[in-house]
Design an enzyme around this catalytic site. Sequence first.
Site, PDB file in Angstrom:
ATOM      1  N   LYS A  42       0.769  -1.293   0.127  1.00  8.31           N
ATOM      2  CA  LYS A  42      -0.210  -0.055  -0.146  1.00  8.31           C
ATOM      3  C   LYS A  42       0.902   1.314   0.006  1.00  8.31           C
ATOM      4  O   LYS A  42       0.843   2.095  -0.744  1.00  8.31           O
ATOM      5  CB  LYS A  42      -0.790  -0.097   1.147  1.00  8.31           C
ATOM      6  CG  LYS A  42      -1.982  -1.086   1.409  1.00  8.31           C
ATOM      7  CD  LYS A  42      -2.916  -1.092   2.656  1.00  8.31           C
ATOM      8  CE  LYS A  42      -2.155  -1.033   3.878  1.00  8.31           C
ATOM      9  NZ  LYS A  42      -1.340  -2.223   4.134  1.00  8.31           N
ATOM     10  N   ARG A  79     -10.037   1.210   8.195  1.00  8.30           N
ATOM     11  CA  ARG A  79      -9.692  -0.338   8.485  1.00  8.30           C
ATOM     12  C   ARG A  79     -11.058  -0.977   9.101  1.00  8.30           C
ATOM     13  O   ARG A  79     -10.728  -2.281   9.409  1.00  8.30           O
ATOM     14  CB  ARG A  79      -8.670  -0.308   9.300  1.00  8.30           C
ATOM     15  CG  ARG A  79      -7.201  -0.272   8.743  1.00  8.30           C
ATOM     16  CD  ARG A  79      -6.218  -0.573   9.594  1.00  8.30           C
ATOM     17  NE  ARG A  79      -5.066   0.244   8.925  1.00  8.30           N
ATOM     18  CZ  ARG A  79      -3.683  -0.062   8.786  1.00  8.30           C
ATOM     19  NH1 ARG A  79      -3.386  -1.376   9.186  1.00  8.30           N
ATOM     20  NH2 ARG A  79      -2.829   0.805   8.387  1.00  8.30           N
ATOM     21  N   ARG A 126      11.879  -5.740   5.217  1.00  9.35           N
ATOM     22  CA  ARG A 126      11.698  -4.272   5.058  1.00  9.35           C
ATOM     23  C   ARG A 126      12.491  -3.660   5.838  1.00  9.35           C
ATOM     24  O   ARG A 126      12.707  -3.970   6.909  1.00  9.35           O
ATOM     25  CB  ARG A 126      10.025  -4.090   4.878  1.00  9.35           C
ATOM     26  CG  ARG A 126       9.822  -2.358   5.022  1.00  9.35           C
ATOM     27  CD  ARG A 126       8.391  -1.952   5.128  1.00  9.35           C
ATOM     28  NE  ARG A 126       7.895  -2.356   6.398  1.00  9.35           N
ATOM     29  CZ  ARG A 126       6.363  -2.418   6.581  1.00  9.35           C
ATOM     30  NH1 ARG A 126       5.817  -1.800   5.541  1.00  9.35           N
ATOM     31  NH2 ARG A 126       5.708  -2.847   7.581  1.00  9.35           N
ATOM     32  N   ARG A 135      10.797  -1.277  11.831  1.00  7.03           N
ATOM     33  CA  ARG A 135       9.764  -0.821  12.750  1.00  7.03           C
ATOM     34  C   ARG A 135       9.515  -1.672  13.995  1.00  7.03           C
ATOM     35  O   ARG A 135      10.067  -2.964  13.696  1.00  7.03           O
ATOM     36  CB  ARG A 135       8.275  -0.697  11.858  1.00  7.03           C
ATOM     37  CG  ARG A 135       8.236   0.294  11.079  1.00  7.03           C
ATOM     38  CD  ARG A 135       7.368   0.447   9.924  1.00  7.03           C
ATOM     39  NE  ARG A 135       5.908  -0.165  10.505  1.00  7.03           N
ATOM     40  CZ  ARG A 135       5.019  -0.161   9.677  1.00  7.03           C
ATOM     41  NH1 ARG A 135       5.079   0.350   8.364  1.00  7.03           N
ATOM     42  NH2 ARG A 135       3.618  -0.899   9.954  1.00  7.03           N
ATOM     43  N   ARG A 192      -1.085  -9.087  12.967  1.00 11.26           N
ATOM     44  CA  ARG A 192      -1.702  -8.120  12.306  1.00 11.26           C
ATOM     45  C   ARG A 192      -2.364  -8.535  11.053  1.00 11.26           C
ATOM     46  O   ARG A 192      -3.330  -8.021  10.806  1.00 11.26           O
ATOM     47  CB  ARG A 192      -0.418  -7.143  11.910  1.00 11.26           C
ATOM     48  CG  ARG A 192       0.130  -6.168  12.962  1.00 11.26           C
ATOM     49  CD  ARG A 192       1.429  -5.693  12.304  1.00 11.26           C
ATOM     50  NE  ARG A 192       1.426  -4.783  11.104  1.00 11.26           N
ATOM     51  CZ  ARG A 192       2.620  -4.725  10.479  1.00 11.26           C
ATOM     52  NH1 ARG A 192       3.807  -4.938  10.835  1.00 11.26           N
ATOM     53  NH2 ARG A 192       2.304  -3.828   9.500  1.00 11.26           N
TER      54      ARG A 192
HETATM   55  P1  AP5 Z   1       4.883  -1.471   1.870  1.00  9.62           P
HETATM   56  O1  AP5 Z   1       4.562  -0.590   0.707  1.00  9.62           O
HETATM   57  O2  AP5 Z   1       5.475  -1.014   3.009  1.00  9.62           O
HETATM   58  O3  AP5 Z   1       3.400  -2.277   2.345  1.00  9.62           O
HETATM   59  P2  AP5 Z   1       2.205  -2.038   3.209  1.00  9.62           P
HETATM   60  O4  AP5 Z   1       1.125  -2.515   2.728  1.00  9.62           O
HETATM   61  O5  AP5 Z   1       2.175  -0.321   3.259  1.00  9.62           O
HETATM   62  O6  AP5 Z   1       2.492  -2.602   4.724  1.00  9.62           O
HETATM   63  P3  AP5 Z   1       2.603  -1.772   6.088  1.00  9.62           P
HETATM   64  O7  AP5 Z   1       3.080  -2.763   6.932  1.00  9.62           O
HETATM   65  O8  AP5 Z   1       3.063  -0.372   6.238  1.00  9.62           O
HETATM   66  O9  AP5 Z   1       0.925  -2.002   6.288  1.00  9.62           O
HETATM   67  P4  AP5 Z   1       0.066  -1.814   7.624  1.00  9.62           P
HETATM   68  O10 AP5 Z   1      -1.186  -1.813   6.910  1.00  9.62           O
HETATM   69  O11 AP5 Z   1      -0.010  -3.148   8.509  1.00  9.62           O
HETATM   70  O12 AP5 Z   1       0.769  -0.856   8.379  1.00  9.62           O
HETATM   71  P5  AP5 Z   1       0.424   0.666   8.752  1.00  9.62           P
HETATM   72  O13 AP5 Z   1       2.015   1.489   8.642  1.00  9.62           O
HETATM   73  O14 AP5 Z   1      -0.475   1.343   7.977  1.00  9.62           O
HETATM   74  O15 AP5 Z   1       5.661  -2.871   1.522  1.00  9.62           O
HETATM   75  C1  AP5 Z   1       6.389  -3.786   2.260  1.00  9.62           C
HETATM   76  C2  AP5 Z   1       7.715  -4.243   1.909  1.00  9.62           C
HETATM   77  O16 AP5 Z   1       7.384  -4.830   0.794  1.00  9.62           O
HETATM   78  C3  AP5 Z   1       8.562  -3.152   1.601  1.00  9.62           C
HETATM   79  O17 AP5 Z   1       9.847  -3.558   1.886  1.00  9.62           O
HETATM   80  C4  AP5 Z   1       8.505  -2.783   0.229  1.00  9.62           C
HETATM   81  O18 AP5 Z   1       9.884  -2.265  -0.549  1.00  9.62           O
HETATM   82  C5  AP5 Z   1       8.258  -4.339  -0.289  1.00  9.62           C
HETATM   83  N1  AP5 Z   1       7.265  -4.186  -1.518  1.00  9.62           N
HETATM   84  C6  AP5 Z   1       6.287  -3.713  -1.896  1.00  9.62           C
HETATM   85  N2  AP5 Z   1       5.581  -4.043  -3.100  1.00  9.62           N
HETATM   86  C7  AP5 Z   1       6.435  -5.027  -3.387  1.00  9.62           C
HETATM   87  C8  AP5 Z   1       6.223  -5.972  -4.729  1.00  9.62           C
HETATM   88  N3  AP5 Z   1       5.349  -5.685  -5.506  1.00  9.62           N
HETATM   89  N4  AP5 Z   1       7.381  -6.642  -4.965  1.00  9.62           N
HETATM   90  C9  AP5 Z   1       8.182  -7.048  -3.987  1.00  9.62           C
HETATM   91  N5  AP5 Z   1       8.564  -6.141  -2.852  1.00  9.62           N
HETATM   92  C10 AP5 Z   1       7.578  -5.388  -2.644  1.00  9.62           C
HETATM   93  O19 AP5 Z   1       0.000   0.661  10.157  1.00  9.62           O
HETATM   94  C11 AP5 Z   1       0.725   0.383  11.189  1.00  9.62           C
HETATM   95  C12 AP5 Z   1      -0.043   0.379  12.797  1.00  9.62           C
HETATM   96  O20 AP5 Z   1      -0.736   1.532  12.970  1.00  9.62           O
HETATM   97  C13 AP5 Z   1      -1.299  -0.888  12.636  1.00  9.62           C
HETATM   98  O21 AP5 Z   1      -0.896  -1.993  12.829  1.00  9.62           O
HETATM   99  C14 AP5 Z   1      -2.116  -0.182  13.641  1.00  9.62           C
HETATM  100  O22 AP5 Z   1      -1.687  -0.427  14.936  1.00  9.62           O
HETATM  101  C15 AP5 Z   1      -2.016   1.495  13.263  1.00  9.62           C
HETATM  102  N6  AP5 Z   1      -2.958   1.957  12.392  1.00  9.62           N
HETATM  103  C16 AP5 Z   1      -2.759   2.399  11.175  1.00  9.62           C
HETATM  104  N7  AP5 Z   1      -3.703   2.788  10.554  1.00  9.62           N
HETATM  105  C17 AP5 Z   1      -5.056   2.477  11.460  1.00  9.62           C
HETATM  106  C18 AP5 Z   1      -6.333   2.685  11.259  1.00  9.62           C
HETATM  107  N8  AP5 Z   1      -6.850   3.268  10.160  1.00  9.62           N
HETATM  108  N9  AP5 Z   1      -6.952   2.143  12.356  1.00  9.62           N
HETATM  109  C19 AP5 Z   1      -6.547   1.497  13.497  1.00  9.62           C
HETATM  110  N10 AP5 Z   1      -5.252   1.366  13.559  1.00  9.62           N
HETATM  111  C20 AP5 Z   1      -4.396   1.801  12.501  1.00  9.62           C
END
Ligand code: AP5
Length: 221
Positions: free
Chosen positions: A13, A88, A127, A160, A171
């Site tokens: 994402k 979410r 990552r 992280r 997660r």
């Molecule tokens: P990346 O693009 O970083 O993936 P992502 O989908 O953004 O993964 P996240 O771990 O950031 O998602 P998340 O939703 O769990 O975490 P968030 O920070 O939003 O890609 C991942 C890796 O793969 C990278 O190394 C990249 O280079 C590689 N990659 C990408 N695409 C690729 C491809 N096609 N091929 C190969 N490699 C690839 O949330 C963190 C925490 O915050 C949550 O757990 C929760 O506690 C809280 N939170 C956030 N939003 C909310 C909400 N709306 N409500 C409640 N709690 C929330």
Amino acid sequence: MRFVILGPPGAGKGTQARTLSERLGIPQISTGDLLREHVQEGTSLGIEARTYMDRGEYVPDDLVVRMVEERLAEPDASKGFILDGFPRTVPQAIALERCLASSTHPLEAVVDFKISDRIAIRRIVGRYTCPACKRTYHAEWSPPATDMTCDADGHTLEKRSDEDELTVKRRLAIYRQQTAALEAFYAERDLLRAVDAEAPMVQVTERMLHAIDDVIRPERP
Ligand code: AP5
């Protein structure tokens, strides 16, 4: 242009939202990044959010919704935005709908990245993130040019606190329990665009652009 990007942790994402943001000139709004900024600055929201984030659980809806409403009221979001990681839960989606109803600019598409848990875990465990510009790298698939250093700004890359395998599995389970319901929510509103995200980054970008082509190039037949 107003988009939501849905998908489990590690679906790509953040990676694809950044590309879309640069391409369309509209901000990427990542609730994960916003929450981590609060944690780093030690705000009261950050202190409360951290306990949930470190366990891989969702931060309560009311806290996240307030934070997003404030962000959407900033001037750069008036011409459009890409919401990365929000909503979410169904209550968050309803809150977003209410917020946008008063601005007369509804959502135009919800991109839903599909990926297996096995690939998601591999992506997250490998990552590394730049603490300054938030660019992500992957030890196997997209390493930086110089070991542990951001290509863009030279900062030392970090892991992280929620990236160990056990927390990632938690997660993913929470995503399937609480966020998967949004697929039906947005399908009912005819906004859902599923994208197979199990391909190299460039190919996923092409699939995403194809899925939203009617929104970004509406003049085409
Ligand atoms: P990346 O693009 O970083 O993936 P992502 O989908 O953004 O993964 P996240 O771990 O950031 O998602 P998340 O939703 O769990 O975490 P968030 O920070 O939003 O890609 C991942 C890796 O793969 C990278 O190394 C990249 O280079 C590689 N990659 C990408 N695409 C690729 C491809 N096609 N091929 C190969 N490699 C690839 O949330 C963190 C925490 O915050 C949550 O757990 C929760 O506690 C809280 N939170 C956030 N939003 C909310 C909400 N709306 N409500 C409640 N709690 C929330």
